[in-house]
Design a protein around this motif. Structure first.
Motif, PDB file in Angstrom:
ATOM      1  N   LEU A  67      -2.693   9.472 -16.647  1.00  0.00           N
ATOM      2  CA  LEU A  67      -3.788   9.890 -16.364  1.00  0.00           C
ATOM      3  C   LEU A  67      -4.922   8.899 -16.743  1.00  0.00           C
ATOM      4  N   ASN A  68      -5.885   8.875 -15.533  1.00  0.00           N
ATOM      5  CA  ASN A  68      -7.106   7.955 -15.755  1.00  0.00           C
ATOM      6  C   ASN A  68      -6.508   6.532 -16.002  1.00  0.00           C
ATOM      7  N   ALA A 449       0.572  15.116 -17.679  1.00  0.00           N
ATOM      8  CA  ALA A 449      -1.021  14.854 -18.269  1.00  0.00           C
ATOM      9  C   ALA A 449      -1.941  15.035 -17.258  1.00  0.00           C
ATOM     10  N   LYS A 450      -2.644  16.182 -17.277  1.00  0.00           N
ATOM     11  CA  LYS A 450      -3.660  16.462 -16.391  1.00  0.00           C
ATOM     12  C   LYS A 450      -4.937  17.016 -17.014  1.00  0.00           C
ATOM     13  N   ILE A 451      -6.138  16.803 -16.160  1.00  0.00           N
ATOM     14  CA  ILE A 451      -7.355  17.371 -16.667  1.00  0.00           C
ATOM     15  C   ILE A 451      -7.520  18.690 -15.894  1.00  0.00           C
ATOM     16  N   VAL A 455     -10.128  19.701 -19.737  1.00  0.00           N
ATOM     17  CA  VAL A 455      -9.486  19.681 -21.088  1.00  0.00           C
ATOM     18  C   VAL A 455      -8.258  18.716 -20.475  1.00  0.00           C
ATOM     19  N   ILE A 456      -7.854  17.955 -21.394  1.00  0.00           N
ATOM     20  CA  ILE A 456      -6.796  17.042 -21.398  1.00  0.00           C
ATOM     21  C   ILE A 456      -5.674  17.877 -21.503  1.00  0.00           C
ATOM     22  N   THR A 496     -10.196   8.786 -21.844  1.00  0.00           N
ATOM     23  CA  THR A 496      -8.734   8.796 -22.370  1.00  0.00           C
ATOM     24  C   THR A 496      -7.757   8.510 -21.257  1.00  0.00           C
ATOM     25  N   ARG A 497      -7.207   7.702 -21.465  1.00  0.00           N
ATOM     26  CA  ARG A 497      -5.848   7.350 -20.788  1.00  0.00           C
ATOM     27  C   ARG A 497      -4.643   8.016 -21.570  1.00  0.00           C
TER      28      ARG A 497
END
Length: 503
Positions: A67-68, A449-451, A455-456, A496-497
């Motif tokens: 994620l990111n 892992a997803k927004i 929210v993460i 955030t990664r």
């Protein structure tokens, strides 16, 4: 008396007891069948071990999801400082032991009604509707009405589009009415979900739905700008470095044995990564482990926990006292004293004294960042019960959205049978206080892992099941130029990664 004359003690086991009973034509068990079954189990285990030795597992260390991706995962800036981050439980969420199986039907009913009462006001305020205008959905009416209630199934078994009923507030009659959803372009409903409904009931038999009002999200937490800057840039805090968190969920040993190789391997990787926080979620010793089910454990569960969990953790924490270790139980933990959900934390007497023991579920802060964790498989439970017309590929992510909009870490009701012993009387700890910055929901469903709704949301998977996965987070410092108000949102989803990694 000669030593040879001293009677020797009889060691009672399956063989000796059967020998004693055999002259009388009785047996405690069919011993030959038991031996045969045990031999068969041992052969199966031997074959399994030959095929899948843990050390020979494929794709070790492979990153499965990121994620990111534009943010860096940096591991070279760890400083040996004890006061790098603060960890605190949000108010009203440090649970103590309680007596379960003491809830009466009236107490359960009051909890459910109180939730509907609360959300009636929330929905009316958010959508600019009149609270007094809510109508009994079971009464016939020639005009369109607005009402509120809880989604239920009209029969035993899985809910479907033809078995959905709305159970309204007692003040609105309390009689359930069948919902007809054909006029909606899309919907996603599950048992226990609280919704506002607009529609027609011309004959008094069914409510033809024209609109569904979803509960709005809670606001995200805001923190004073000076506090955020101190957490991120203070010389005794992060000092401008990222906050690193590693997250893993049990079980921590393979079905073929109780050697706990996955846990030991994870601790070795944490020694290399050197995060600020390590979050370990149970089950640590799973009640359904094959050796436990077969009664083939050499030691008691308590002895196994001390030898295979506590001792490795103590050694790890003695070597790296800067890393804070958070431990959260599971309702599948055979070594936890509490069988109902929500759960109090582990007793610290069985763990290293520096361990941070949290209840299940828990809402807590690492510095300014709000974490919410529910360590039952709520994702899978809702996923299986949801009825929807929307994209099935998005259902796993929509489940996280349900949790956030229902403002509850286990909104499914009735709970999944045989999996969750929900104590409604003590379920206030399941209510979200804020929309969290990070929502962690371990599940047998595919890791992700997803927004979602800023929210993460993370499903780290299981460390010793499936693909043997865990999650790594790097939260970069809060941008100082955004600290231009008295208090600020945290924007954790933008800095955030997250990586989902195979062990």
């Amino acid at each position: 008396m000669d030593a040879m004359d001293i009677p020797q003690p009889v060691i009672y086991d399956k063989n000796t007891i059967n020998e004693m009973l055999e002259p009388y034509g009785a047996q405690t068990i069919n011993h030959q069948k038991q031996v045969s079954r045990t031999t068969e189990n041992e052969n199966l285990k031997t074959n399994f071990l030959k095929i899948t030795e843990f050390k020979d597992r494929p794709n070790k260390g492979k990153t499965l999801d990121i994620l990111n991706t534009h943010l860096l995962y940096n591991t070279d800036n760890f400083e040996t400082m004890k006061n790098r981050c603060d960890i605190t439980v949000l108010s009203k969420h440090q649970m103590d032991n309680y007596k379960y199986m003491y809830q009466t039907p009236n107490e359960k009913f009051e909890v459910l009604v109180d939730r509907m009462d609360t959300f009636a006001e929330v929905i009316c305020k958010h959508y600019a509707l009149e609270l007094d205008a809510m109508a009994d959905p079971a009464m016939s009416s020639q005009s369109e009405i607005f009402t509120l209630g809880r989604i239920c199934c009209d029969s035993e078994g899985k809910m479907n589009s033809n078995s959905i009923i709305l159970e309204p507030l007692p003040t609105l009659g309390g009689k359930g009415v069948k919902l007809v959803l054909n006029n909606l372009s899309s919907y996603a409903l599950f048992p226990g979900q609280i919704v506002g409904i607009q529609g027609f009931n011309t004959l008094g038999q069914e409510l033809i739905v024209t609109k569904i009002f979803e509960i709005p999200l809670l606001p995200m937490c805001r923190t004073r700008s000076g506090t955020v800057i101190d957490y991120n840039y203070g010389p005794t805090k992060l000092n401008g470095n990222p906050l690193k968190v590693i997250i893993a969920a049990g079980p921590y040993t393979l079905d073929s044995g109780l050697e706990f190789e996955p846990l030991l391997e994870l601790l070795n990787k944490v020694k290399i990564e050197k995060p600020n926080v390590l979050i370990l979620m149970g089950p640590f010793i799973h009640e359904d482990h094959p050796l436990i089910q077969e009664g083939e454990m050499e030691n008691t569960p308590g002895e196994t926990f001390r030898r295979c969990i506590s001792q490795p953790l103590k050694k790890f924490m003695d070597n790296l006292p800067e890393i804070k270790v958070v431990v959260i139980p599971s309702i599948k933990d055979i070594c936890h004293h509490h069988l109902a959900f929500p759960q109090p934390p582990f007793d610290k007497s069985g763990l290293p004294p520096e361990t941070i023991c949290f209840p299940n579920p828990v809402q807590f802060q690492i510095n300014e960042i709000i974490f919410s964790i529910c360590n039952v498989d709520v994702l899978c439970n809702i996923y299986r019960e949801e009825v929807s017309t929307t994209d099935k590929a998005e259902r796993i992510f929509r489940t996280s959205h349900h949790i956030l909009t229902q403002r509850h870490l286990y909104p499914l009701f009735p709970p999944s049978p045989g999996e969750v012993n929900l104590d409604l009387k003590h379920s206030s700890s399941l209510d979200l206080l804020y929309t969290p910055d990070v929502l962690i929901l371990p599940s047998k469903l595919k890791h992700f892992a997803k927004i979602i709704d800023n929210v993460i949301c993370i499903n780290p998977g299981y460390l010793a099941k499936g693909l043997n996965t865990y999650a790594k987070m790097v939260i970069h410092p809060f941008p100082q130029e955004l600290a231009n108000e008295a208090d600020v949102e945290h924007f954790v989803h933008k800095r955030t990664r997250v990586e989902i990694v195979r062990l």
